[in-house]
Design a protein around this motif. Structure first.
Motif, PDB file in Angstrom:
ATOM      1  N   ASP A   1      -7.189 -28.179  22.661  1.00 26.64           N
ATOM      2  CA  ASP A   1      -8.048 -27.393  23.555  1.00 26.64           C
ATOM      3  C   ASP A   1      -9.430 -28.032  23.677  1.00 26.64           C
ATOM      4  O   ASP A   1      -9.975 -28.163  24.774  1.00 26.64           O
ATOM      5  CB  ASP A   1      -8.164 -25.959  23.034  1.00 26.64           C
ATOM      6  CG  ASP A   1      -8.975 -25.072  23.970  1.00 26.64           C
ATOM      7  OD1 ASP A   1      -8.554 -24.898  25.130  1.00 26.64           O
ATOM      8  OD2 ASP A   1     -10.041 -24.590  23.549  1.00 26.64           O
ATOM      9  N   HIS A   2      -9.978 -28.440  22.560  1.00 26.91           N
ATOM     10  CA  HIS A   2     -11.292 -29.092  22.575  1.00 26.91           C
ATOM     11  C   HIS A   2     -11.245 -30.360  23.432  1.00 26.91           C
ATOM     12  O   HIS A   2     -12.135 -30.592  24.251  1.00 26.91           O
ATOM     13  CB  HIS A   2     -11.738 -29.433  21.156  1.00 26.91           C
ATOM     14  CG  HIS A   2     -13.044 -30.146  21.091  1.00 26.91           C
ATOM     15  ND1 HIS A   2     -14.244 -29.492  21.100  1.00 26.91           N
ATOM     16  CD2 HIS A   2     -13.335 -31.471  21.048  1.00 26.91           C
ATOM     17  CE1 HIS A   2     -15.228 -30.375  21.054  1.00 26.91           C
ATOM     18  NE2 HIS A   2     -14.698 -31.583  21.028  1.00 26.91           N
ATOM     19  N   CYS A   3     -10.218 -31.178  23.224  1.00 30.78           N
ATOM     20  CA  CYS A   3     -10.106 -32.437  23.967  1.00 30.78           C
ATOM     21  C   CYS A   3      -9.873 -32.186  25.451  1.00 30.78           C
ATOM     22  O   CYS A   3     -10.434 -32.891  26.294  1.00 30.78           O
ATOM     23  CB  CYS A   3      -8.993 -33.304  23.389  1.00 30.78           C
ATOM     24  SG  CYS A   3      -9.381 -33.893  21.720  1.00 30.78           S
ATOM     25  N   ALA A   4      -9.078 -31.192  25.782  1.00 26.33           N
ATOM     26  CA  ALA A   4      -8.821 -30.886  27.193  1.00 26.33           C
ATOM     27  C   ALA A   4     -10.115 -30.535  27.917  1.00 26.33           C
ATOM     28  O   ALA A   4     -10.255 -30.818  29.108  1.00 26.33           O
ATOM     29  CB  ALA A   4      -7.830 -29.732  27.303  1.00 26.33           C
ATOM     30  N   HIS A   5     -11.071 -29.955  27.209  1.00 24.16           N
ATOM     31  CA  HIS A   5     -12.331 -29.562  27.827  1.00 24.16           C
ATOM     32  C   HIS A   5     -13.414 -30.635  27.753  1.00 24.16           C
ATOM     33  O   HIS A   5     -14.404 -30.554  28.475  1.00 24.16           O
ATOM     34  CB  HIS A   5     -12.859 -28.269  27.193  1.00 24.16           C
ATOM     35  CG  HIS A   5     -12.059 -27.080  27.598  1.00 24.16           C
ATOM     36  ND1 HIS A   5     -10.981 -26.632  26.876  1.00 24.16           N
ATOM     37  CD2 HIS A   5     -12.160 -26.272  28.675  1.00 24.16           C
ATOM     38  CE1 HIS A   5     -10.464 -25.574  27.481  1.00 24.16           C
ATOM     39  NE2 HIS A   5     -11.161 -25.338  28.577  1.00 24.16           N
ATOM     40  N   ASN A   6     -13.244 -31.627  26.880  1.00 24.83           N
ATOM     41  CA  ASN A   6     -14.336 -32.577  26.660  1.00 24.83           C
ATOM     42  C   ASN A   6     -14.025 -34.038  26.964  1.00 24.83           C
ATOM     43  O   ASN A   6     -14.953 -34.818  27.139  1.00 24.83           O
ATOM     44  CB  ASN A   6     -14.845 -32.455  25.221  1.00 24.83           C
ATOM     45  CG  ASN A   6     -15.515 -31.120  24.991  1.00 24.83           C
ATOM     46  OD1 ASN A   6     -16.597 -30.871  25.488  1.00 24.83           O
ATOM     47  ND2 ASN A   6     -14.844 -30.238  24.261  1.00 24.83           N
ATOM     48  N   VAL A   7     -12.762 -34.420  27.001  1.00 24.69           N
ATOM     49  CA  VAL A   7     -12.426 -35.805  27.353  1.00 24.69           C
ATOM     50  C   VAL A   7     -12.645 -35.964  28.851  1.00 24.69           C
ATOM     51  O   VAL A   7     -12.330 -35.068  29.632  1.00 24.69           O
ATOM     52  CB  VAL A   7     -10.961 -36.139  26.950  1.00 24.69           C
ATOM     53  CG1 VAL A   7     -10.532 -37.487  27.488  1.00 24.69           C
ATOM     54  CG2 VAL A   7     -10.815 -36.109  25.437  1.00 24.69           C
ATOM     55  N   LYS A   8     -13.158 -37.116  29.250  1.00 24.21           N
ATOM     56  CA  LYS A   8     -13.528 -37.320  30.651  1.00 24.21           C
ATOM     57  C   LYS A   8     -12.402 -37.873  31.516  1.00 24.21           C
ATOM     58  O   LYS A   8     -12.620 -38.201  32.675  1.00 24.21           O
ATOM     59  CB  LYS A   8     -14.748 -38.233  30.719  1.00 24.21           C
ATOM     60  CG  LYS A   8     -15.985 -37.556  30.143  1.00 24.21           C
ATOM     61  CD  LYS A   8     -17.197 -38.447  30.198  1.00 24.21           C
ATOM     62  CE  LYS A   8     -18.454 -37.722  29.864  1.00 24.21           C
ATOM     63  NZ  LYS A   8     -18.757 -37.483  28.518  1.00 24.21           N
ATOM     64  N   CYS A   9     -11.202 -37.979  30.966  1.00 26.61           N
ATOM     65  CA  CYS A   9     -10.042 -38.406  31.755  1.00 26.61           C
ATOM     66  C   CYS A   9      -8.980 -37.312  31.613  1.00 26.61           C
ATOM     67  O   CYS A   9      -9.142 -36.385  30.824  1.00 26.61           O
ATOM     68  CB  CYS A   9      -9.518 -39.755  31.257  1.00 26.61           C
ATOM     69  SG  CYS A   9      -8.770 -39.716  29.614  1.00 26.61           S
ATOM     70  N   PRO A  10      -7.884 -37.408  32.362  1.00 27.50           N
ATOM     71  CA  PRO A  10      -6.839 -36.396  32.206  1.00 27.50           C
ATOM     72  C   PRO A  10      -6.277 -36.364  30.779  1.00 27.50           C
ATOM     73  O   PRO A  10      -6.180 -37.396  30.118  1.00 27.50           O
ATOM     74  CB  PRO A  10      -5.760 -36.847  33.196  1.00 27.50           C
ATOM     75  CG  PRO A  10      -6.487 -37.671  34.197  1.00 27.50           C
ATOM     76  CD  PRO A  10      -7.590 -38.348  33.438  1.00 27.50           C
ATOM     77  N   VAL A  11      -5.937 -35.166  30.332  1.00 30.76           N
ATOM     78  CA  VAL A  11      -5.347 -34.962  29.006  1.00 30.76           C
ATOM     79  C   VAL A  11      -4.012 -34.256  29.196  1.00 30.76           C
ATOM     80  O   VAL A  11      -3.948 -33.205  29.834  1.00 30.76           O
ATOM     81  CB  VAL A  11      -6.265 -34.106  28.103  1.00 30.76           C
ATOM     82  CG1 VAL A  11      -5.591 -33.816  26.759  1.00 30.76           C
ATOM     83  CG2 VAL A  11      -7.608 -34.797  27.894  1.00 30.76           C
TER      84      VAL A  11
END
Length: 162
Positions: free
Chosen positions: A143-153
């Motif tokens: 969840d954290h990565c889905a909201h903070n990574v700048k490319c598709p997750v």
């Protein structure tokens, strides 16, 4: 002659792997469903947890031998994770396009930082499927990565066990 199809663009796909079955399932899914090509690169990222720091006040005193032993243990875990991932990629004939990366820190931060640093096109990760209560206390890396990574997750759920 059209350029599309003649010169396929290299894709850089980061797969976050740890000792869980969910992360290995996510890797397998990525290989199967993303139609990995020889021009693609799969970057296996393993986030080693930060070593716990204890003080004499806590009642723990670690000698340098104990600290080294803990580091070696973490290195063995990392080697095992990468070996399992390499076995999956070998079975699926994509071992030639693998890279491995290890970073120390909280998995949430490591995945976000490494995805940006490496400049990946996609991050693939497994989901442990925690319920609302566990997620509230432990947090959700995906969840954290889905909201903070700048490319598709892409968050891949492991099939439910019957």
């Amino acid at each position: 002659m059209a350029e599309t199809g003649d010169n396929p663009r290299e894709r850089r796909i980061m797969v976050a792997v740890d000792e869980s079955e969910e992360s290995m399932h996510a890797l397998s899914w990525a290989i199967d469903f993303l139609s990995i090509q020889p021009t693609d690169t799969i970057i296996l990222l393993h986030a080693q947890p930060l070593p716990r720091v204890y003080s004499a006040i806590d009642g723990y005193i670690f000698t340098s031998d104990m600290v080294q032993s803990l580091q070696k243990y973490q290195e063995r875990i990392t080697e095992d994770v990468f070996q399992r991932a390499k076995n999956i990629s070998t079975e699926k004939n994509v071992q030639m396009c693998l890279q491995t990366r290890v970073s120390v820190g909280d998995a949430r931060d490591v995945i976000c930082e490494e995805a940006e640093k490496v400049g990946v096109d996609l991050v693939v990760m497994g989901s442990r499927g925690y319920g609302a209560i566990k997620r509230a206390f432990l947090g959700s890396v995906s969840d954290h990565c889905a909201h903070n990574v700048k490319c598709p997750v892409m968050i891949v759920k492991h099939p439910k066990k019957k």
